[in-house]
Design a protein around this motif. Structure first.
Motif, PDB file in Angstrom:
ATOM      1  N   CYS A  33       0.865  -1.179   0.000  1.00 56.26           N
ATOM      2  CA  CYS A  33       0.000   0.000   0.000  1.00 56.26           C
ATOM      3  C   CYS A  33       0.900   1.226   0.000  1.00 56.26           C
ATOM      4  O   CYS A  33       1.892   1.284   0.708  1.00 56.26           O
ATOM      5  CB  CYS A  33      -1.001   0.009   1.154  1.00 56.26           C
ATOM      6  SG  CYS A  33      -0.341   0.074   2.802  1.00 56.26           S
ATOM      7  N   GLN A  34       0.577   2.152  -0.873  1.00 51.72           N
ATOM      8  CA  GLN A  34       1.270   3.432  -0.950  1.00 51.72           C
ATOM      9  C   GLN A  34       0.327   4.466  -0.365  1.00 51.72           C
ATOM     10  O   GLN A  34      -0.748   4.715  -0.915  1.00 51.72           O
ATOM     11  CB  GLN A  34       1.634   3.756  -2.403  1.00 51.72           C
ATOM     12  CG  GLN A  34       2.624   2.772  -2.975  1.00 51.72           C
ATOM     13  CD  GLN A  34       2.830   2.929  -4.472  1.00 51.72           C
ATOM     14  OE1 GLN A  34       2.071   3.611  -5.153  1.00 51.72           O
ATOM     15  NE2 GLN A  34       3.861   2.284  -4.981  1.00 51.72           N
ATOM     16  N   VAL A  35       0.721   5.010   0.775  1.00 53.12           N
ATOM     17  CA  VAL A  35      -0.160   5.881   1.543  1.00 53.12           C
ATOM     18  C   VAL A  35       0.115   7.338   1.210  1.00 53.12           C
ATOM     19  O   VAL A  35       1.257   7.790   1.242  1.00 53.12           O
ATOM     20  CB  VAL A  35       0.024   5.624   3.055  1.00 53.12           C
ATOM     21  CG1 VAL A  35      -0.839   6.573   3.872  1.00 53.12           C
ATOM     22  CG2 VAL A  35      -0.290   4.170   3.386  1.00 53.12           C
ATOM     23  N   ASP A  36      -0.964   8.036   0.900  1.00 56.05           N
ATOM     24  CA  ASP A  36      -0.913   9.472   0.651  1.00 56.05           C
ATOM     25  C   ASP A  36      -2.065  10.085   1.438  1.00 56.05           C
ATOM     26  O   ASP A  36      -3.230   9.962   1.036  1.00 56.05           O
ATOM     27  CB  ASP A  36      -1.035   9.756  -0.841  1.00 56.05           C
ATOM     28  CG  ASP A  36      -0.841  11.229  -1.181  1.00 56.05           C
ATOM     29  OD1 ASP A  36      -0.509  12.019  -0.282  1.00 56.05           O
ATOM     30  OD2 ASP A  36      -1.028  11.578  -2.361  1.00 56.05           O
ATOM     31  N   GLY A  37      -1.757  10.689   2.571  1.00 56.96           N
ATOM     32  CA  GLY A  37      -2.800  11.228   3.442  1.00 56.96           C
ATOM     33  C   GLY A  37      -3.577  10.098   4.073  1.00 56.96           C
ATOM     34  O   GLY A  37      -3.012   9.219   4.719  1.00 56.96           O
ATOM     35  N   ASP A  38      -4.905  10.075   3.842  1.00 60.78           N
ATOM     36  CA  ASP A  38      -5.734   9.018   4.424  1.00 60.78           C
ATOM     37  C   ASP A  38      -6.197   8.005   3.379  1.00 60.78           C
ATOM     38  O   ASP A  38      -7.141   7.250   3.608  1.00 60.78           O
ATOM     39  CB  ASP A  38      -6.932   9.613   5.162  1.00 60.78           C
ATOM     40  CG  ASP A  38      -7.897  10.359   4.243  1.00 60.78           C
ATOM     41  OD1 ASP A  38      -7.552  10.585   3.060  1.00 60.78           O
ATOM     42  OD2 ASP A  38      -8.990  10.715   4.695  1.00 60.78           O
ATOM     43  N   VAL A  39      -5.510   7.963   2.241  1.00 65.96           N
ATOM     44  CA  VAL A  39      -5.835   7.018   1.175  1.00 65.96           C
ATOM     45  C   VAL A  39      -4.620   6.147   0.877  1.00 65.96           C
ATOM     46  O   VAL A  39      -3.498   6.634   0.745  1.00 65.96           O
ATOM     47  CB  VAL A  39      -6.298   7.748  -0.106  1.00 65.96           C
ATOM     48  CG1 VAL A  39      -6.516   6.761  -1.248  1.00 65.96           C
ATOM     49  CG2 VAL A  39      -7.573   8.530   0.164  1.00 65.96           C
ATOM     50  N   ALA A  40      -4.878   4.832   0.780  1.00 65.27           N
ATOM     51  CA  ALA A  40      -3.825   3.873   0.456  1.00 65.27           C
ATOM     52  C   ALA A  40      -4.121   3.239  -0.896  1.00 65.27           C
ATOM     53  O   ALA A  40      -5.203   2.697  -1.115  1.00 65.27           O
ATOM     54  CB  ALA A  40      -3.745   2.803   1.529  1.00 65.27           C
ATOM     55  N   THR A  41      -3.171   3.327  -1.808  1.00 56.76           N
ATOM     56  CA  THR A  41      -3.253   2.652  -3.095  1.00 56.76           C
ATOM     57  C   THR A  41      -2.655   1.269  -2.890  1.00 56.76           C
ATOM     58  O   THR A  41      -1.505   1.142  -2.469  1.00 56.76           O
ATOM     59  CB  THR A  41      -2.475   3.431  -4.165  1.00 56.76           C
ATOM     60  OG1 THR A  41      -3.030   4.751  -4.257  1.00 56.76           O
ATOM     61  CG2 THR A  41      -2.558   2.743  -5.516  1.00 56.76           C
ATOM     62  N   CYS A  42      -3.433   0.217  -3.184  1.00 55.07           N
ATOM     63  CA  CYS A  42      -3.038  -1.155  -2.857  1.00 55.07           C
ATOM     64  C   CYS A  42      -2.968  -2.036  -4.096  1.00 55.07           C
ATOM     65  O   CYS A  42      -3.708  -1.843  -5.054  1.00 55.07           O
ATOM     66  CB  CYS A  42      -4.037  -1.761  -1.883  1.00 55.07           C
ATOM     67  SG  CYS A  42      -4.301  -0.802  -0.384  1.00 55.07           S
ATOM     68  N   GLY A  43      -2.105  -3.033  -4.021  1.00 55.92           N
ATOM     69  CA  GLY A  43      -1.972  -4.009  -5.091  1.00 55.92           C
ATOM     70  C   GLY A  43      -0.997  -5.083  -4.694  1.00 55.92           C
ATOM     71  O   GLY A  43      -0.657  -5.225  -3.513  1.00 55.92           O
ATOM     72  N   ILE A  44      -0.540  -5.848  -5.678  1.00 53.99           N
ATOM     73  CA  ILE A  44       0.469  -6.875  -5.416  1.00 53.99           C
ATOM     74  C   ILE A  44       1.834  -6.332  -5.818  1.00 53.99           C
ATOM     75  O   ILE A  44       1.935  -5.466  -6.689  1.00 53.99           O
ATOM     76  CB  ILE A  44       0.170  -8.205  -6.136  1.00 53.99           C
ATOM     77  CG1 ILE A  44       0.209  -8.058  -7.661  1.00 53.99           C
ATOM     78  CG2 ILE A  44      -1.154  -8.782  -5.658  1.00 53.99           C
ATOM     79  CD1 ILE A  44       0.139  -9.382  -8.417  1.00 53.99           C
ATOM     80  N   THR A  45       2.855  -6.843  -5.186  1.00 62.49           N
ATOM     81  CA  THR A  45       4.205  -6.344  -5.431  1.00 62.49           C
ATOM     82  C   THR A  45       4.790  -6.928  -6.717  1.00 62.49           C
ATOM     83  O   THR A  45       4.275  -7.891  -7.289  1.00 62.49           O
ATOM     84  CB  THR A  45       5.142  -6.708  -4.273  1.00 62.49           C
ATOM     85  OG1 THR A  45       5.266  -8.133  -4.216  1.00 62.49           O
ATOM     86  CG2 THR A  45       4.642  -6.141  -2.953  1.00 62.49           C
ATOM     87  N   ASP A  46       5.891  -6.341  -7.118  1.00 66.35           N
ATOM     88  CA  ASP A  46       6.626  -6.848  -8.266  1.00 66.35           C
ATOM     89  C   ASP A  46       7.071  -8.287  -8.018  1.00 66.35           C
ATOM     90  O   ASP A  46       7.032  -9.122  -8.910  1.00 66.35           O
ATOM     91  CB  ASP A  46       7.822  -5.928  -8.538  1.00 66.35           C
ATOM     92  CG  ASP A  46       8.445  -6.185  -9.885  1.00 66.35           C
ATOM     93  OD1 ASP A  46       7.714  -6.191 -10.890  1.00 66.35           O
ATOM     94  OD2 ASP A  46       9.675  -6.407  -9.931  1.00 66.35           O
ATOM     95  N   PHE A  47       7.463  -8.591  -6.784  1.00 64.60           N
ATOM     96  CA  PHE A  47       7.861  -9.958  -6.416  1.00 64.60           C
ATOM     97  C   PHE A  47       6.707 -10.924  -6.685  1.00 64.60           C
ATOM     98  O   PHE A  47       6.893 -11.987  -7.275  1.00 64.60           O
ATOM     99  CB  PHE A  47       8.259  -9.993  -4.934  1.00 64.60           C
ATOM    100  CG  PHE A  47       8.835 -11.304  -4.478  1.00 64.60           C
ATOM    101  CD1 PHE A  47      10.213 -11.486  -4.414  1.00 64.60           C
ATOM    102  CD2 PHE A  47       8.015 -12.344  -4.087  1.00 64.60           C
ATOM    103  CE1 PHE A  47      10.750 -12.693  -3.976  1.00 64.60           C
ATOM    104  CE2 PHE A  47       8.536 -13.550  -3.653  1.00 64.60           C
ATOM    105  CZ  PHE A  47       9.908 -13.727  -3.600  1.00 64.60           C
ATOM    106  N   ALA A  48       5.500 -10.546  -6.275  1.00 61.12           N
ATOM    107  CA  ALA A  48       4.329 -11.404  -6.457  1.00 61.12           C
ATOM    108  C   ALA A  48       4.003 -11.610  -7.930  1.00 61.12           C
ATOM    109  O   ALA A  48       3.727 -12.737  -8.360  1.00 61.12           O
ATOM    110  CB  ALA A  48       3.128 -10.813  -5.728  1.00 61.12           C
TER     111      ALA A  48
END
Length: 158
Positions: free
Chosen positions: A44-59
């Motif tokens: 999750c990449q957090v910017d303020g109170d919002v997190a952008t989520c996904g799977i990692t490059d490793f996954a």
């Protein structure tokens, strides 16, 4: 031997990617985006109170060519660790889990038509899955920093 070489190569690439995901200030912006990771290779990449989520490059490297991504609906609520979707590749299918608790405020509809973008931009501007309005910011303390995640990937590669 070839599989251990591949695992080390993936870990090395993930290490380099994770180390590049430290806090980044927006040009002229007010907020910093900070990245966090789970042991199951969600981010999750957090910017303020919002997190952008996904799977990692490793996954995505472990899954191979991604052919389908199932996403939740906007306004769905998830607790940390709940499955919020799934990803299917030519090799396997896997649930994707919420790294933190929150409410879906945006989904990446582009993944419906082009799920393979996750293979080329898993942790970037195009390969994210959902954006969550964070309901408990204290949960971020339980996640790994980019440096800790890089160490985690290196250990998994051995």
């Amino acid at each position: 031997m070839a599989s251990s070489l591949l695992a080390r190569t993936v870990a090395r690439c993930s290490l380099n990617k994770a180390l590049s995901l430290t806090s980044v200030a927006r040009v002229g912006g007010v907020r910093n985006a900070t990245s966090y990771f789970t042991p199951a290779h969600e981010y999750c990449q957090v910017d303020g109170d919002v997190a952008t989520c996904g799977i990692t490059d490793f996954a995505q490297r472990a899954l191979g060519d991604i052919v389908f991504v199932d996403l939740p609906d906007i306004d769905d609520e998830f607790e940390k660790g709940d499955s919020f979707g799934s990803v299917e590749s030519v090799k396997a299918a896997s649930d994707v889990y919420a790294p933190i608790s929150g409410t879906v405020v945006e989904i990446n509809e582009n993944l419906t038509d082009d799920p393979g973008v996750v293979n080329t931009d898993a942790e970037g501007e195009k390969g994210w899955f959902v954006k969550l309005k964070i309901s408990d910011p204290d949960e971020l303390a339980d996640l790994m920093t980019p440096e800790a995640y890089a160490e985690h990937c290196a250990k998994e590669a051995h």
